[in-house]
Every structure is written in structure tokens, then in C-alpha cells.
Design an enzyme around this catalytic site. Structure first.
Site, PDB file in Angstrom:
ATOM      1  N   GLU A 161       0.817  -1.226   0.000  1.00 29.72           N
ATOM      2  CA  GLU A 161       0.000   0.000   0.000  1.00 29.72           C
ATOM      3  C   GLU A 161       0.843   1.266   0.000  1.00 29.72           C
ATOM      4  OE1 GLU A 161      -3.670   2.097   2.515  1.00 29.72           O
ATOM      5  OE2 GLU A 161      -2.975   0.075   3.036  1.00 29.72           O
ATOM      6  N   LYS A 177      -8.530  -0.931   1.071  1.00 28.07           N
ATOM      7  CA  LYS A 177      -9.569  -1.270   2.041  1.00 28.07           C
ATOM      8  C   LYS A 177     -10.485  -2.286   1.392  1.00 28.07           C
ATOM      9  CE  LYS A 177      -9.809  -0.655   6.014  1.00 28.07           C
ATOM     10  NZ  LYS A 177      -8.551  -1.016   6.602  1.00 28.07           N
TER      11      LYS A 177
END
Length: 605
Positions: A161, A177
């Protein structure tokens, strides 16, 4: 290796030299920003950088390359790999994480949060060279935003990420997410999509604090991407920013994808829900170069090594629709490829299955799937009680088991069908939707429980086929000598797991009442139904300031409590008068007030 010097001229402002590519790092601040505890950053005015298949020497000032061979000897391992080893990873008990997730859901239901990340930590003995561990794991997993920092503690990150990238005035963040084991499951998950959109809004808001007006843009939303062992939903937000790096980090840190929304309240909740500080985990790792710009990852999939111990944090975002057991299993799924990259042993499920797959008892039986699902809802004078909660539970089960949710008009159909006066029971069957309404039976008196040991299987869904429950009830009714002083209506089986944990009765969830007024009920797990009245009672206790605790308890603890009772939507709060013929203390008057005036005798609408 082939080497070519690429230098950076020191012209006071430390900008790129005339004619040189903008893609020059040269040096800057390198290190990690810890989520909690000490951060570590070091300033370096020259770097050796591997790019385009060869090493480049870069500097912020006009430093000569010097002895490149010596520098490469440090950067490039020899043929004989340095050694390292890890022991077996262990962590906090599963039930602790289940309880923390349910407490997070309670905060969301109370309106304090929209979403919050809840994490746990695994740890194992470590020996050898941490850099070699990271190199070997990175070669296997090929992380998009990996990093290795040897500061106050060693941090070996295999992160997928991007937290922040800045070049010039353009800032990019790509929050992850949403997690699933398949692209198809992730694409159809309403919970994961909602979770991602909430964090995108949070990141837009954080960037908006320092961005030029009108420049915050969602460049990509809900992209389904493969990562080692799992699939993720990834979105990208960009903005034009004039603020300096310190102001940018102050506005954005800690990363919203690993905290929650609203961020300040989420970080407060994390401190109370998680038993240990996170350390570097869920902070950020990277660099800030006056020449190139800034880039930091989100410190997930990250090992921390200190004092001969290696630690790994894993967690996930919790929303109102979260299922505690699935959230725990998501933590194990995320840990699996990381432990696999180290050939390390880790947490196992109760039947011995490794962390990357569910235990056999967590899979529905064919007869359960074939029979479908059942929701029973109390209606009083034509008004269904807690209808939204009932339909939310049924919808979650339908999506998980059959791949699609409930029809949009089901709530209206149920209300239209509720025409009976007084107390009525509404039965909704799924996935083939059937709605029926009938008069409700009489409320039961205090129950006399008979222990049924060794319950197994998947019971966090409300199955329409009650054959196994009915068989247990028939056995209890047949054993008349075991339970004296009760009529047939008030005898119930009390299920106890192989591990000695008291689970529930065949009719509802079990609670203990302690002398100080504290209510205790087991945290939700695979062999336990997430009862609607159970949740309503916990919510009401919170609203009234009554102490509650989610904890597994044994029969001895049940027999030693001030009182015990079970709850259901149709019966409310029902005292347990005896267990296997052993009388229990009675505090019926207090129990009658738990759900408001009238307690179990009169339901809230």
C-alpha cells in the site's frame, strides 16, 4: 554490475542539476514514522540506487563516487546467503480479537464511529541477519512498496500500500480497504466496497486540509487488485499541494486506511480495543528527498525485529456489517503468505487447519444450505420489533452463503403482512423468500437447562432446518429425572463446546449476571448465533452505563454467578432456574428490567 554516476548539484536549494532527469533521489530523510512509540529518520546526502538493471550513485551535493566496489559489497549480497531463523508465531487468544471486533461494532452502532481498524500481533523467536530475512521474503512476495530500515528497531516491510507520494506539487495516496480470497467475492462484497468508500472520503478530507481548492480528485475507485495470498480493493486520490512535507505529513498521518473514520475518535478507540501498542505497524516507511520528492508506504505486512523477537501485526477494518469470525479469519488470511514466505509456523484453527483456510466446522453442511435460512421476528400490534437488525443479519448470511442479498422491498412486504393484533411471530425464509405471520405462543417461564456437550458445526447463521436443535430438545424432554420441578415447555438444552465453553441454549443466547451488576456473554464465534436481542441488550446496557464483558465462561462460572438467563426475540429475557437439576440463584425482578419497562415481557418497538 554496471555503474553510472548520476549526480545532484548543490545550488543552495538542492534542486536537480541542469539537464538531469527529475528521477534522481540523491539523498534525504530515510526511515519510519511509528504509529506509536519512537519514530526513526536518518539524513543521508548520497545513495546507491538500483534502477533499470544497474546501480546508480546519486548525491545531493557534488560528492565523488569514491570506492563504488566497497559500496556495492554492502548493497549486493555475496553468493553465500547470510543465515536467519524464526520460531513458531503465537499471538493473543482468538476470543480477545472476537471481543474487540464486537466492541468496535458496538461503538459504530452507538454512532461514535463509521469504521475502525482492529488489529492483533503475532510474535516468534528470531536469530540471524534481519536484512537477509527481508531479502528472501521480498524475493518470494515481490511487494509493491517494500522497505527495510535498520533504525532503533529493525523494520522489514512487505507492504502493498502507498500512503503518500509527492513529486513537485502533485500528491497521490492509494488506500487499500477490502480483502477477500477471490476477485469475485471481493467484487460483490457490499461491506468491502462501503469500507473502501468511507476511507476514500477520509483521505479526501485529510488531503483537503493542505490542498489547493478544487484539486482533490478520486483518480480511481474500487479497483480489484491481486496481492500475495489475497485480493484487495484499491482506490487512488490525488491533489495539488503547496504545503511543505512536514505540513503534508501532519495533515495525513496516521494513514486513514489503518485507523478509521472519524480518524480522531478511531485512534482513541484503537487505544482501548487493542491490548498492546502497534509500534511501527500501521505507521509509514519511506523517504523525503529535496530532489525527488516524498514517498512513504503504509507499514502493513511488516515485520519488526528487536531483542531476538520478530513481530507481525495483522488486522482489518470493522463496519456495522462486520462478522467477528470473518474478521478474525481475514487476519489469518493476511498473515498466511507472510509466514509462508518465511517457511514459518503460525496460528492454527481449532481442527489443525493452517491459517490460510477455514476449519471444517466453519463450512456449512449440505443439509443446512439446502434447508436455507430462517428469521423469526416479533411483531406487537402490527409493528415488527427490531426489523432492520433482523434483516441485516439475514442479508449478511444470504450474501455469504448464496452470493446475493435480500430484495429491496422485503421490509415493506413484512410490514404489510403484520396485520394481527397483540403478539405475533413473523417468519422469513431465504434465499427463496417466503413471509408468514402467526400468533405468538405464550411467554416461557424460568428455564431448567440440561447440558448437551460437544456441540460442533457452523451455527452463526440461523438455519431453517432445526432438526439437530429439535433432536437435542427431544432428548432433554425425555430425561425427566434429570430436571425436576419443571414442565415440558421450560426445559431447554444448554450447549457446551469441546473446549468447555458455554455457548447458548437451543432457543437463545446465554448471559451471566454478576453480583456487581455486570453482564457477561460469550464473544461471537462460529458455533454461536449472533442474536438480535443479545445485541439489543448489550446496546441498552451501554446506554445506561451498565458494565458488560464479552468473555468465554465455563459451567462452573455459570453456576457461581448471581444469576443466569437466555435471550431471544420472541421470549425476551428468560431466567435459568437450574442446570442439570442444580438450582441457580434467582434475580428475576432485576432481569425483568434489562430490556426496559417490562423486560422480556414487553419488547421495545
Amino acid at each position: 554490475a554496471d555503474f553510472a554516476p548520476r549526480r545532484h548539484a548543490d545550488e543552495g536549494t538542492l534542486r536537480a542539476a541542469e539537464g538531469q532527469s527529475r528521477d534522481v533521489v540523491g539523498g534525504g530523510w530515510f526511515g519510519y514514522l511509528a504509529y506509536s512509540g519512537a519514530s526513526w529518520l536518518g539524513f543521508y546526502d548520497r545513495v546507491l540506487r538500483w534502477r533499470d538493471g544497474r546501480w546508480w550513485y546519486e548525491s545531493l551535493a557534488d560528492h565523488p563516487p569514491g570506492d563504488l566496489a566497497a559500496a556495492v559489497a554492502v548493497a549486493a549480497p555475496a553468493d553465500v546467503r547470510p543465515q536467519w531463523m524464526v520460531g513458531e508465531f503465537t499471538g493473543a487468544p482468538e476470543e480477545d480479537h472476537l471481543a474487540a471486533v464486537e466492541q468496535a461494532i458496538e461503538l459504530i452502532r452507538a454512532g461514535e464511529l463509521y469504521q475502525v481498524n482492529v488489529c492483533t500481533r503475532l510474535a516468534a523467536p528470531f536469530g540471524g541477519l534481519p536484512a537477509a530475512l527481508w531479502a528472501d521474503a521480498a524475493a518470494r512476495l515481490r511487494p509493491v512498496h517494500g522497505a527495510f530500515v535498520s533504525g532503533d528497531r529493525v523494520v522489514a516491510s512487505l507492504s502493498p500500500e502507498l500512503f503518500l507520494r509527492r513529486q513537485g506539487d502533485l500528491v497521490t495516496t492509494s488506500p487499500i480497504k477490502g480483502t477477500a480470497l477471490s476477485a469475485q467475492a471481493l467484487a460483490r462484497s457490499a461491506k468491502d466496497a462501503a469500507e473502501n468508500v468511507m476511507i476514500v472520503d477520509l483521505m479526501r478530507n485529510d488531503l483537503g486540509r493542505v490542498a489547493r481548492t478544487g484539486t482533490v480528485q478520486v483518480a480511481e475507485l474500487l479497483s480489484v487488485e491481486p496481492h500475495p495470498g489475497v485480493w484487495h480493493l484499491v482506490s487512488t486520490v490525488t491533489a495539488r499541494v503547496d504545503a511543505d512535507d512536514a505540513e503534508l505529513l501532519a495533515a495525513m498521518f496516521p494513514p486513514g486506511s489503518v485507523t478509521g473514520a472519524p480518524k480522531v475518535r478511531a485512534t482513541q478507540a484503537i487505544a482501548s480495543l487493542e491490548p498492546t501498542p502497534r509500534g511501527v505497524y500501521t505507521g509509514a516507511i519511506g523517504f523525503a528527498s529535496p530532489a525527488w520528492g516524498l514517498e512513504f508506504n503504509v507499514a502493513i505486512r511488516t515485520f519488526e525485529i528487536a531483542d531476538d523477537v520478530i513481530e507481525l501485526g495483522v488486522g482489518g477494518g470493522i463496519t456495522a456489517d462486520s462478522v467477528p469470525m470473518l474478521e478474525w479469519r481475514e487476519c489469518l488470511h493476511k498473515a498466511a503468505p507472510l509466514l509462508g514466505a518465511l517457511d514459518a509456523k503460525g496460528p492454527f484453527t481449532p481442527d489443525g487447519a493452517p491459517v490460510d483456510r477455514a476449519p471444517a466446522d466453519a463450512e456449512p453442511a449440505d443439509w443446512q444450505l439446502a434447508g436455507g435460512l430462517l428469521e423469526t421476528i416479533l411483531a406487537v400490534d402490527g409493528e415488527p420489533v427490531r426489523l432492520a437488525d433482523h434483516l441485516a443479519r439475514l442479508d449478511r448470511s444470504c450474501r455469504e452463503l448464496y452470493g446475493s442479498g435480500l430484495p429491496d422491498d422485503l421490509a415493506a412486504r413484512i410490514r404489510d403482512a403484520c396485520t394481527l393484533p397483540g403478539r405475533a411471530v413473523v417468519r422469513v425464509r431465504a434465499p427463496e423468500i417466503e413471509v408468514s405471520v402467526a400468533p405468538a405462543g405464550p411467554l416461557p417461564g424460568p428455564s431448567h437447562a440440561r447440558i448437551v456437550r460437544g456441540r460442533r458445526g457452523l451455527w452463526r447463521h440461523k438455519w431453517a432446518d432445526r432438526a439437530e436443535l429439535a433432536a437435542a430438545e427431544s432428548t432433554v424432554l425425555a430425561e425427566r429425572t434429570a430436571i425436576r420441578g419443571s414442565d415440558d415447555q421450560n426445559r431447554v438444552p444448554l450447549f457446551v463446546a469441546d473446549d468447555g465453553a458455554v455457548l447458548e441454549t437451543s432457543r437463545g443466547n446465554v448471559f451471566l449476571l454478576l453480583d456487581d451488576g455486570t453482564l457477561i456473554t460469550p464473544p461471537l464465534r462460529d458455533d454461536l448465533l449472533p442474536g438480535i436481542t443479545r445485541r439489543a441488550l448489550l446496546d441498552r446496557a451501554r446506554d445506561r452505563g451498565r458494565s458488560t464483558r464479552l468473555a468465554t465462561f465455563t459451567l462452573d462460572e455459570l453456576l457461581g454467578a448471581a444469576a443466569a438467563f437466555w435471550t431471544s426475540s420472541l421470549s425476551g429475557v428468560v431466567p435459568i432456574a437450574s442446570v442439570d437439576g442444580v438450582p441457580l440463584p434467582r434475580r428475576d425482578a432485576e432481569l425483568a428490567t434489562l430490556l426496559g419497562p417490562g423486560g422480556g415481557r414487553r419488547q421495545e418497538r
